[in-house]
Design a protein around this motif. Structure first.
Motif, PDB file in Angstrom:
ATOM      1  N   ALA A   8       0.839  -1.205   0.000  1.00 54.97           N
ATOM      2  CA  ALA A   8       0.000   0.000   0.000  1.00 54.97           C
ATOM      3  C   ALA A   8       0.874   1.256   0.000  1.00 54.97           C
ATOM      4  N   PRO A   9       0.282   2.416  -0.330  1.00 55.05           N
ATOM      5  CA  PRO A   9       1.036   3.663  -0.188  1.00 55.05           C
ATOM      6  C   PRO A   9       1.503   3.786   1.258  1.00 55.05           C
ATOM      7  N   GLY A  10       2.776   4.102   1.453  1.00 54.58           N
ATOM      8  CA  GLY A  10       3.286   4.252   2.820  1.00 54.58           C
ATOM      9  C   GLY A  10       3.792   2.946   3.425  1.00 54.58           C
ATOM     10  N   SER A  11       3.815   1.864   2.651  1.00 54.51           N
ATOM     11  CA  SER A  11       4.256   0.585   3.222  1.00 54.51           C
ATOM     12  C   SER A  11       5.777   0.470   3.255  1.00 54.51           C
ATOM     13  N   SER A  30      10.549   3.468 -10.346  1.00 57.70           N
ATOM     14  CA  SER A  30       9.379   3.949  -9.610  1.00 57.70           C
ATOM     15  C   SER A  30       8.502   4.733 -10.573  1.00 57.70           C
ATOM     16  N   THR A  31       7.311   4.216 -10.836  1.00 61.92           N
ATOM     17  CA  THR A  31       6.432   4.930 -11.770  1.00 61.92           C
ATOM     18  C   THR A  31       5.998   6.277 -11.170  1.00 61.92           C
ATOM     19  N   GLY A  32       5.849   6.338  -9.839  1.00 56.40           N
ATOM     20  CA  GLY A  32       5.502   7.620  -9.198  1.00 56.40           C
ATOM     21  C   GLY A  32       6.597   8.652  -9.469  1.00 56.40           C
ATOM     22  N   PHE A  35       6.547   9.726 -13.113  1.00 55.65           N
ATOM     23  CA  PHE A  35       5.462  10.695 -13.353  1.00 55.65           C
ATOM     24  C   PHE A  35       5.850  12.074 -12.824  1.00 55.65           C
ATOM     25  N   ARG A  36       6.402  12.112 -11.590  1.00 52.27           N
ATOM     26  CA  ARG A  36       6.771  13.416 -11.007  1.00 52.27           C
ATOM     27  C   ARG A  36       7.853  14.103 -11.837  1.00 52.27           C
ATOM     28  N   LYS A  37       8.772  13.319 -12.421  1.00 52.69           N
ATOM     29  CA  LYS A  37       9.805  13.909 -13.281  1.00 52.69           C
ATOM     30  C   LYS A  37       9.137  14.528 -14.522  1.00 52.69           C
ATOM     31  N   PHE A  52      -4.680  13.031 -12.604  1.00 55.44           N
ATOM     32  CA  PHE A  52      -5.076  11.868 -11.803  1.00 55.44           C
ATOM     33  C   PHE A  52      -4.357  11.869 -10.453  1.00 55.44           C
ATOM     34  N   MET A  53      -3.067  12.137 -10.499  1.00 55.28           N
ATOM     35  CA  MET A  53      -2.271  12.080  -9.261  1.00 55.28           C
ATOM     36  C   MET A  53      -2.755  13.090  -8.234  1.00 55.28           C
ATOM     37  N   ASN A  54      -3.080  14.285  -8.703  1.00 55.83           N
ATOM     38  CA  ASN A  54      -3.533  15.315  -7.762  1.00 55.83           C
ATOM     39  C   ASN A  54      -4.825  14.925  -7.066  1.00 55.83           C
ATOM     40  N   GLY A  56      -5.393  11.824  -6.250  1.00 59.52           N
ATOM     41  CA  GLY A  56      -5.112  10.584  -5.505  1.00 59.52           C
ATOM     42  C   GLY A  56      -5.517   9.337  -6.279  1.00 59.52           C
ATOM     43  N   LYS A  57      -5.866   9.540  -7.570  1.00 57.72           N
ATOM     44  CA  LYS A  57      -6.328   8.412  -8.400  1.00 57.72           C
ATOM     45  C   LYS A  57      -5.177   7.799  -9.184  1.00 57.72           C
ATOM     46  N   TYR A  58      -5.365   6.572  -9.644  1.00 54.99           N
ATOM     47  CA  TYR A  58      -4.347   5.958 -10.483  1.00 54.99           C
ATOM     48  C   TYR A  58      -4.372   6.597 -11.869  1.00 54.99           C
ATOM     49  N   VAL A  59      -3.196   6.697 -12.462  1.00 57.93           N
ATOM     50  CA  VAL A  59      -3.075   7.135 -13.846  1.00 57.93           C
ATOM     51  C   VAL A  59      -3.552   5.952 -14.707  1.00 57.93           C
ATOM     52  N   PRO A  60      -4.278   6.211 -15.822  1.00 62.86           N
ATOM     53  CA  PRO A  60      -4.797   5.080 -16.607  1.00 62.86           C
ATOM     54  C   PRO A  60      -3.694   4.121 -17.081  1.00 62.86           C
ATOM     55  N   ASP A  82       8.950  -0.428  -8.179  1.00 55.88           N
ATOM     56  CA  ASP A  82       8.366   0.216  -7.001  1.00 55.88           C
ATOM     57  C   ASP A  82       7.116   0.966  -7.451  1.00 55.88           C
ATOM     58  N   GLY A  83       5.961   0.413  -7.118  1.00 46.97           N
ATOM     59  CA  GLY A  83       4.708   1.098  -7.491  1.00 46.97           C
ATOM     60  C   GLY A  83       4.207   0.706  -8.867  1.00 46.97           C
ATOM     61  N   PHE A  84       4.770  -0.295  -9.456  1.00 48.52           N
ATOM     62  CA  PHE A  84       4.308  -0.858 -10.727  1.00 48.52           C
ATOM     63  C   PHE A  84       4.615  -2.335 -10.693  1.00 48.52           C
ATOM     64  N   PRO A  85       3.693  -3.206 -11.086  1.00 47.50           N
ATOM     65  CA  PRO A  85       2.318  -2.926 -11.500  1.00 47.50           C
ATOM     66  C   PRO A  85       1.387  -2.668 -10.318  1.00 47.50           C
ATOM     67  N   ARG A  86       0.276  -1.970 -10.617  1.00 49.40           N
ATOM     68  CA  ARG A  86      -0.740  -1.705  -9.592  1.00 49.40           C
ATOM     69  C   ARG A  86      -2.119  -2.205  -9.988  1.00 49.40           C
ATOM     70  N   THR A  87      -2.232  -2.733 -11.186  1.00 51.45           N
ATOM     71  CA  THR A  87      -3.518  -3.310 -11.597  1.00 51.45           C
ATOM     72  C   THR A  87      -3.215  -4.635 -12.289  1.00 51.45           C
TER      73      THR A  87
HETATM   74  P1  ADP Z   1       2.548   5.812  -3.286  1.00 53.24           P
HETATM   75  O1  ADP Z   1       3.037   4.398  -3.415  1.00 53.24           O
HETATM   76  O2  ADP Z   1       2.804   6.364  -1.926  1.00 53.24           O
HETATM   77  O3  ADP Z   1       1.129   5.977  -3.719  1.00 53.24           O
HETATM   78  P2  ADP Z   1       3.951   6.731  -5.698  1.00 53.24           P
HETATM   79  O4  ADP Z   1       4.967   7.795  -5.782  1.00 53.24           O
HETATM   80  O5  ADP Z   1       4.371   5.346  -6.045  1.00 53.24           O
HETATM   81  O6  ADP Z   1       3.396   6.793  -4.205  1.00 53.24           O
HETATM   82  O7  ADP Z   1       2.696   7.115  -6.627  1.00 53.24           O
HETATM   83  C1  ADP Z   1       2.115   8.391  -6.591  1.00 53.24           C
HETATM   84  C2  ADP Z   1       0.942   8.457  -7.563  1.00 53.24           C
HETATM   85  O8  ADP Z   1       1.414   8.225  -8.891  1.00 53.24           O
HETATM   86  C3  ADP Z   1      -0.154   7.418  -7.370  1.00 53.24           C
HETATM   87  O9  ADP Z   1      -1.092   7.816  -6.386  1.00 53.24           O
HETATM   88  C4  ADP Z   1      -0.777   7.390  -8.754  1.00 53.24           C
HETATM   89  O10 ADP Z   1      -1.573   8.541  -8.990  1.00 53.24           O
HETATM   90  C5  ADP Z   1       0.448   7.511  -9.656  1.00 53.24           C
HETATM   91  N1  ADP Z   1       0.995   6.181  -9.991  1.00 53.24           N
HETATM   92  C6  ADP Z   1       2.212   5.703  -9.650  1.00 53.24           C
HETATM   93  N2  ADP Z   1       2.381   4.461 -10.117  1.00 53.24           N
HETATM   94  C7  ADP Z   1       1.244   4.134 -10.785  1.00 53.24           C
HETATM   95  C8  ADP Z   1       0.791   2.979 -11.477  1.00 53.24           C
HETATM   96  N3  ADP Z   1       1.546   1.886 -11.578  1.00 53.24           N
HETATM   97  N4  ADP Z   1      -0.445   3.024 -12.025  1.00 53.24           N
HETATM   98  C9  ADP Z   1      -1.205   4.105 -11.945  1.00 53.24           C
HETATM   99  N5  ADP Z   1      -0.866   5.226 -11.291  1.00 53.24           N
HETATM  100  C10 ADP Z   1       0.349   5.248 -10.715  1.00 53.24           C
END
Ligand code: ADP
Length: 212
Positions: A8-11, A30-32, A35-37, A52-54, A56-60, A82-87
Motif C-alpha cells: 500500500a502507499p506508505g508501506s 518507480s512509476t511515481g 510521473f513526477r519527473k 489523476f495524481m492530484n 489521488g487516483k491511479y493514472v490510466p 516500485d509502485g508498478f504494476p498496480r492493476t
Molecule cells: P505511493 O506508493 O505512496 O502511492 P507513488 O509515488 O508510487 O506513491 O505514486 C504516486 C501516484 O502516482 C499514485 O497515487 C498514482 O496517482 C500515480 N501512480 C504511480 N504508479 C502508478 C501505477 N503503476 N499506475 C497508476 N498510477 C500510478
C-alpha cells in the motif's frame, strides 16, 4: 534478477528500494517518480498524469504501461519495480513486455503494514526533492529540520499526502492493487513480509534472506 515491491502507499516501498540500490546495486523503477519527473519537466505525459495524481487516483493503464515499456527498452535487468504494476492489466502487460525482452520477474515481495499505520506515515512524510529519500516529521526526523541529511536540499511534502488524497489512494490500492497478491501467489512468485514495526534495515535483511 528483477523484483517487484508490492504494498500500500506508505508501506515502505521507496525506502526499501533505497536499500536495494545502495546495498545490492539494483536499479529502481518507480512509476511515481517517473510521473513526477514528467510533471516537473511539463511533458504532455506529465500534464496528463498530474490530473489523476492530484486527485489521488491511479493514472490510466495505457499511459502507465507505455511509460514503463519505453523505460524497459534501455534497462530491463536488476530492477526493483516500485509502485508498478498496480492493476491486473499492468501486471499482465509487464509479463509480456519482459518476455519480449527475454527476461522476467523473479520474485514479488509484498510488504504488509496495518492500515492505521499507513495514514500516520503519509501525513507526516517529508521528501527530499533531489535524492527522493523520505523522512517523517515525528518518527524519522532529519538531523536539521526540513533539510536532507544526504544532500542538504530543502525537504518538501507531496501534494497527494494531504489527508483527503491519502484516503483516496488507499481506496485505489484496496480496490485495484490488493488483488495482485493473489495473482502473484498463483504464479508462485509471492513472498509475504509482515513489516509492521520493522526498521528499513531490518526489512532489507529479511529481503536479502528471501533473495538468497
Ligand atoms: P505511493 O506508493 O505512496 O502511492 P507513488 O509515488 O508510487 O506513491 O505514486 C504516486 C501516484 O502516482 C499514485 O497515487 C498514482 O496517482 C500515480 N501512480 C504511480 N504508479 C502508478 C501505477 N503503476 N499506475 C497508476 N498510477 C500510478
Amino acid at each position: 534478477m528483477n523484483i517487484i515491491l508490492l504494498g500500500a502507499p506508505g508501506s515502505g516501498k521507496g525506502s526499501t528500494s533505497e536499500q536495494l540500490i545502495s546495498r545490492k546495486g539494483m536499479t529502481q523503477l518507480s512509476t511515481g517518480d517517473l510521473f513526477r519527473k514528467n510533471i516537473a519537466e511539463k511533458t504532455a505525459l506529465g500534464l496528463e498524469a498530474q490530473k489523476f495524481m492530484n486527485a489521488g487516483k491511479y493514472v490510466p493503464d495505457e499511459i502507465t504501461n507505455g511509460m514503463v515499456e519505453d523505460y524497459l527498452q534501455t534497462n530491463h535487468d536488476n530492477l526493483v519495480f516500485d509502485g508498478f504494476p498496480r492493476t491486473r492489466a499492468q501486471a499482465e502487460a509487464l509479463d509480456k513486455m519482459l518476455e519480449k525482452l527475454g527476461t522476467k520477474i523473479d520474485k514479488v515481495i509484498y510488504l504488509h503494514v496495518d492500515e492505521e499505520v499507513l495514514f500516520d506515515r503519509l501525513t507526516g512524510r517529508l521528501i527530499c526533492p533531489k535524492c527522493k529519500r523520505s523522512y517523517h516529521k515525528i518518527t524519522r526526523k532529519p538531523q536539521v529540520e526540513w533539510i536532507c541529511d544526504f544532500d542538504g536540499a530543502e525537504l518538501v511534502t507531496r501534494p497527494d499526502d494531504a489527508p483527503d488524497k491519502i484516503a483516496t489512494r488507499i481506496d485505489e490500492y484496496n480496490n485495484l492493487t490488493a488483488t495482485l497478491i493473489n495473482f502473484y501467489q498463483a504464479h508462485g512468485k509471492l513472498v509475504i513480509l509482515d513489516v509492521n514495526g520493522l526498521s528499513v534495515e531490518a526489512i532489507y535483511f529479511d529481503i536479502e534472506e528471501v533473495l538468497n
